[in-house]
Write an enzyme that holds these catalytic residues in place. Structure first.
Site, PDB file in Angstrom:
ATOM      1  N   GLU A 120      -4.217  -5.615  15.219  1.00 36.48           N
ATOM      2  CA  GLU A 120      -3.710  -4.346  14.681  1.00 36.48           C
ATOM      3  C   GLU A 120      -4.833  -3.302  14.689  1.00 36.48           C
ATOM      4  O   GLU A 120      -4.576  -2.106  14.815  1.00 36.48           O
ATOM      5  CB  GLU A 120      -3.162  -4.539  13.259  1.00 36.48           C
ATOM      6  CG  GLU A 120      -2.293  -3.382  12.788  1.00 36.48           C
ATOM      7  CD  GLU A 120      -1.477  -3.698  11.537  1.00 36.48           C
ATOM      8  OE1 GLU A 120      -0.295  -4.074  11.665  1.00 36.48           O
ATOM      9  OE2 GLU A 120      -2.008  -3.560  10.431  1.00 36.48           O
ATOM     10  N   GLY A 169      -4.720  -1.642   4.943  1.00 36.77           N
ATOM     11  CA  GLY A 169      -3.916  -2.796   4.527  1.00 36.77           C
ATOM     12  C   GLY A 169      -4.565  -4.121   4.911  1.00 36.77           C
ATOM     13  O   GLY A 169      -4.664  -5.047   4.108  1.00 36.77           O
ATOM     14  N   LYS A 200       9.866   0.061  13.653  1.00 37.20           N
ATOM     15  CA  LYS A 200      10.377   0.263  12.279  1.00 37.20           C
ATOM     16  C   LYS A 200      11.473   1.333  12.283  1.00 37.20           C
ATOM     17  O   LYS A 200      12.505   1.191  11.635  1.00 37.20           O
ATOM     18  CB  LYS A 200       9.258   0.748  11.353  1.00 37.20           C
ATOM     19  CG  LYS A 200       8.240  -0.294  10.966  1.00 37.20           C
ATOM     20  CD  LYS A 200       7.296   0.312   9.920  1.00 37.20           C
ATOM     21  CE  LYS A 200       6.046  -0.489   9.733  1.00 37.20           C
ATOM     22  NZ  LYS A 200       5.060   0.146   8.877  1.00 37.20           N
ATOM     23  N   LYS A 246       0.840  -1.201   0.000  1.00 39.15           N
ATOM     24  CA  LYS A 246       0.000   0.000   0.000  1.00 39.15           C
ATOM     25  C   LYS A 246       0.876   1.252   0.000  1.00 39.15           C
ATOM     26  O   LYS A 246       0.699   2.166  -0.786  1.00 39.15           O
ATOM     27  CB  LYS A 246      -0.930  -0.014   1.219  1.00 39.15           C
ATOM     28  CG  LYS A 246      -1.853   1.178   1.259  1.00 39.15           C
ATOM     29  CD  LYS A 246      -2.802   1.131   2.432  1.00 39.15           C
ATOM     30  CE  LYS A 246      -3.605   2.435   2.474  1.00 39.15           C
ATOM     31  NZ  LYS A 246      -4.469   2.543   3.638  1.00 39.15           N
ATOM     32  N   GLU A 253      10.706  -4.686   4.147  1.00 42.86           N
ATOM     33  CA  GLU A 253      10.740  -6.092   3.740  1.00 42.86           C
ATOM     34  C   GLU A 253      10.372  -6.241   2.262  1.00 42.86           C
ATOM     35  O   GLU A 253      11.007  -6.975   1.499  1.00 42.86           O
ATOM     36  CB  GLU A 253       9.743  -6.912   4.571  1.00 42.86           C
ATOM     37  CG  GLU A 253      10.081  -7.029   6.055  1.00 42.86           C
ATOM     38  CD  GLU A 253       9.431  -5.948   6.902  1.00 42.86           C
ATOM     39  OE1 GLU A 253       9.206  -4.823   6.402  1.00 42.86           O
ATOM     40  OE2 GLU A 253       9.157  -6.226   8.084  1.00 42.86           O
TER      41      GLU A 253
HETATM   42  O1  F6P Z   1       3.655  -2.944   9.767  1.00 38.63           O
HETATM   43  C1  F6P Z   1       2.289  -3.006   9.681  1.00 38.63           C
HETATM   44  C2  F6P Z   1       1.790  -2.573   8.346  1.00 38.63           C
HETATM   45  O2  F6P Z   1       1.840  -1.205   8.288  1.00 38.63           O
HETATM   46  C3  F6P Z   1       0.401  -3.124   8.088  1.00 38.63           C
HETATM   47  O3  F6P Z   1      -0.594  -2.306   8.552  1.00 38.63           O
HETATM   48  C4  F6P Z   1       0.409  -3.340   6.618  1.00 38.63           C
HETATM   49  O4  F6P Z   1      -0.571  -4.257   6.209  1.00 38.63           O
HETATM   50  C5  F6P Z   1       1.806  -3.851   6.403  1.00 38.63           C
HETATM   51  O5  F6P Z   1       2.587  -3.085   7.286  1.00 38.63           O
HETATM   52  C6  F6P Z   1       2.331  -3.730   4.997  1.00 38.63           C
HETATM   53  O6  F6P Z   1       2.246  -2.415   4.546  1.00 38.63           O
HETATM   54  P1  F6P Z   1       2.349  -2.051   3.014  1.00 38.63           P
HETATM   55  O7  F6P Z   1       1.214  -2.717   2.314  1.00 38.63           O
HETATM   56  O8  F6P Z   1       2.271  -0.569   2.958  1.00 38.63           O
HETATM   57  O9  F6P Z   1       3.654  -2.574   2.517  1.00 38.63           O
END
Ligand code: F6P
Length: 519
Positions: free
Chosen positions: A330, A244, A489, A189, A195
């Site tokens: 969450e 998300g 993070k 998103k 990662e």
């Molecule tokens: O770390 C939690 C989070 O922010 C979730 O809310 C989300 O689903 C996930 O990381 C992945 O986020 P993104 O889709 O922005 O990579």
């Protein structure tokens, strides 16, 4: 509106009495009709909860006093119920319910584009494999759904997932695949998740000459995806009003569409839509997500349970508890209200594993273990599928028998007097009897699906989504932000920079010593 602490303390007082679940079936002649609710292929039996008619009335009164109907109307109207991020919450619009005509138009366009793309990839036959790269909400939903689709749909392309920054994740995902035949779908998103970016880079390196043509992206941040090097033609968008953990219904599900076909995905959306309409239109006392949320509030705020187990008696739903950990914890794992005040007790720990496997692990604790909850153990949601999808009727019957037996055993228990009678010849009976006694009266809900069709799966997931929303309203927390994931993070970025430069910054002694272990 009366403040939540006062309202919830009434529930705590109401629950401060002994309720015997088995006796409720004698004293309440309408128990099954009041406590069993259905929608399409999904039936939920709440009658084995330690809730009597008076308690349910108190809970419904609580929901009304918390303004649940008003909040529900605001949600479906697309008001900005995610107050801390100033955003609407409209994952239901992805299923064709709620939002503005403009929202519906953009959703319809995106659905068409996704379906066309999926059809084209399937027809061309160039790709044999998909590697879906994403984490959290960009992974858990698609992974759960892919497993579940296996029950009734045919997978035309191999689907692998890479989520963790651990190199094993990406290595396992690409192992044995041919880059020429592999489509990488990078899903994020924010397109800022460490990662996902790292896994995306590693897969792009592995794709080599195919790195440009064989990689597409799904995101709500198109600019970052372009910066990452994705061809703008290959970017599928979604919107900031899709959280998300609520996003599997959006282009985040594109890998599923390609692997299983747009029709299967469309049935999945239709199933969720039926649950949306049920939640939106049914009165509170006949409303599945509301009933599920209220039993959870009773167990948490009334009976003092700190955890909730979810046990799917279905191998193909084995990721369900992990999915719900993100969805519920969450969303509602918070200690501050929308107004910035300390909240009451909110989300319990969600945990579980597939049945029957769990019976040979943690069920000992569920049946006899102590807990802070009034009746011990933890409340359980059992999820069972009535149809055998594996062409193994004997196995399926045994699976269901185990599921039904466990909820009965948790509720009925086994009295010490029975144990004493059965073991009358034992000289150590005084020591033995308490150890073989089951206290019983442990609450559970049993959800059954007629079959594990995409439609039924849509019902199931949307049920829990709306349950989560209802609980957030009652606890007065914002279920749609997740500030609690940010601090770790930030610190990980600092520590990674220091590890790369070899120059340790200022940390507590424990962290400094840990960093020194890695050279
Ligand atoms: O770390 C939690 C989070 O922010 C979730 O809310 C989300 O689903 C996930 O990381 C992945 O986020 P993104 O889709 O922005 O990579």
């Amino acid at each position: 509106m009366t403040d939540r602490k006062t309202l919830l303390s009434k529930i705590t007082s109401e629950a401060d009495r002994d309720i015997s679940i088995p006796s409720l079936f004698d004293s309440e002649s309408d128990r099954l009709s009041r406590f069993v609710l259905s929608e399409g292929p999904l039936r939920a039996d709440f009658s084995k909860q330690a809730i009597d008619g008076a308690a349910l009335d108190a809970l419904l009164d609580l929901a009304a006093k918390c303004g649940l109907e008003e909040w529900r109307a605001k949600l479906f109207a697309g008001e900005k119920v995610n107050t801390s991020e100033d955003r609407a919450v409209l994952h239901m619009a992805l299923r064709g319910v709620g939002g503005t005509p403009e929202n519906q138009k953009e959703v319809a366009e995106m659905r068409r584009r996704m379906a066309d793309y999926a059809d084209r990839i399937r027809a061309e036959g160039k790709f044999k494999n998909i590697v879906h790269i994403g984490i959290g909400g960009s992974d858990l939903g698609p992974r759960l759904v892919a497993d579940a689709f296996e029950a009734s749909a045919e997978q035309s392309l191999t689907l692998r997932f890479a989520e963790n920054v651990d190199g094993a994740s990406v290595n396992d995902a690409i192992k044995g695949l041919d880059p020429a035949e592999t489509l990488a779908v990078v899903v994020s998103k924010s397109f800022g998740t460490q990662e996902t970016k790292m896994n995306g880079e590693s897969v792009r390196d592995w794709l080599g000459d195919y790195g440009g043509s064989n990689m597409i992206a799904v995101t709500a941040n198109r600019d970052r995806a372009v910066d990452f090097g994705i061809d703008p033609e290959n970017i599928f968008d979604f919107w900031d009003w899709v959280g998300g953990r609520y996003s599997v219904w959006s282009a985040v599900g594109l890998s599923l569409q390609i692997a299983y076909g747009p029709d299967v995905f469309s049935d999945f959306l239709d199933g969720a839509k039926a649950m949306d309409l049920h939640f939106r239109d049914q009165p509170l006392q006949e409303n599945l997500p509301v009933m599920m949320a209220l039993t959870g509030i009773w167990n948490r705020n009334g009976l003092g349970y700190g955890s909730q187990a979810v046990i799917p008696y279905s191998r193909r739903l084995r990721k369900f508890s992990a999915f719900l950990q993100q969805l519920e914890m969450e969303s509602n794992g918070k200690s501050a209200t929308r107004d910035g005040d300390p909240s009451t007790l909110t989300c319990p720990v969600i945990w579980g594993d597939e049945g029957t496997n769990g019976q040979h692990a943690f069920f000992q604790w569920l049946h006899q273990g102590p807990s802070e909850g009034r009746y011990g153990g933890a409340p359980v949601d059992f999820v069972a599928v009535l149809k055998d999808h594996e062409d193994r009727p004997g196995h399926h019957q045994a699976l269901l028998a185990n599921c039904f037996a466990q909820s009965e055993a948790l509720m009925l228990g086994k009295a010490e007097s029975v144990v004493r009678k059965e073991n009358a010849d034992r000289s150590d009976i005084d020591a033995l009897a308490p150890q073989k006694t089951f206290p019983g009266n442990r609450p559970s809900t049993t959800i059954t699906l007629d079959e594990l069709s995409p439609e039924a799966l849509g019902h199931l997931i949307a049920l829990y989504e709306h349950k989560t929303f209802v609980q957030g309203v009652i606890w007065n927390v914002n279920s749609f932000d997740q500030w609690g994931v940010e601090l770790g993070k930030v610190l990980a970025t600092t520590i990674l920079d220091e590890m790369e430069s070899g120059e340790a910054g200022s940390h507590d002694p424990s962290t400094t010593a840990l960093m020194a272990l890695y050279k």
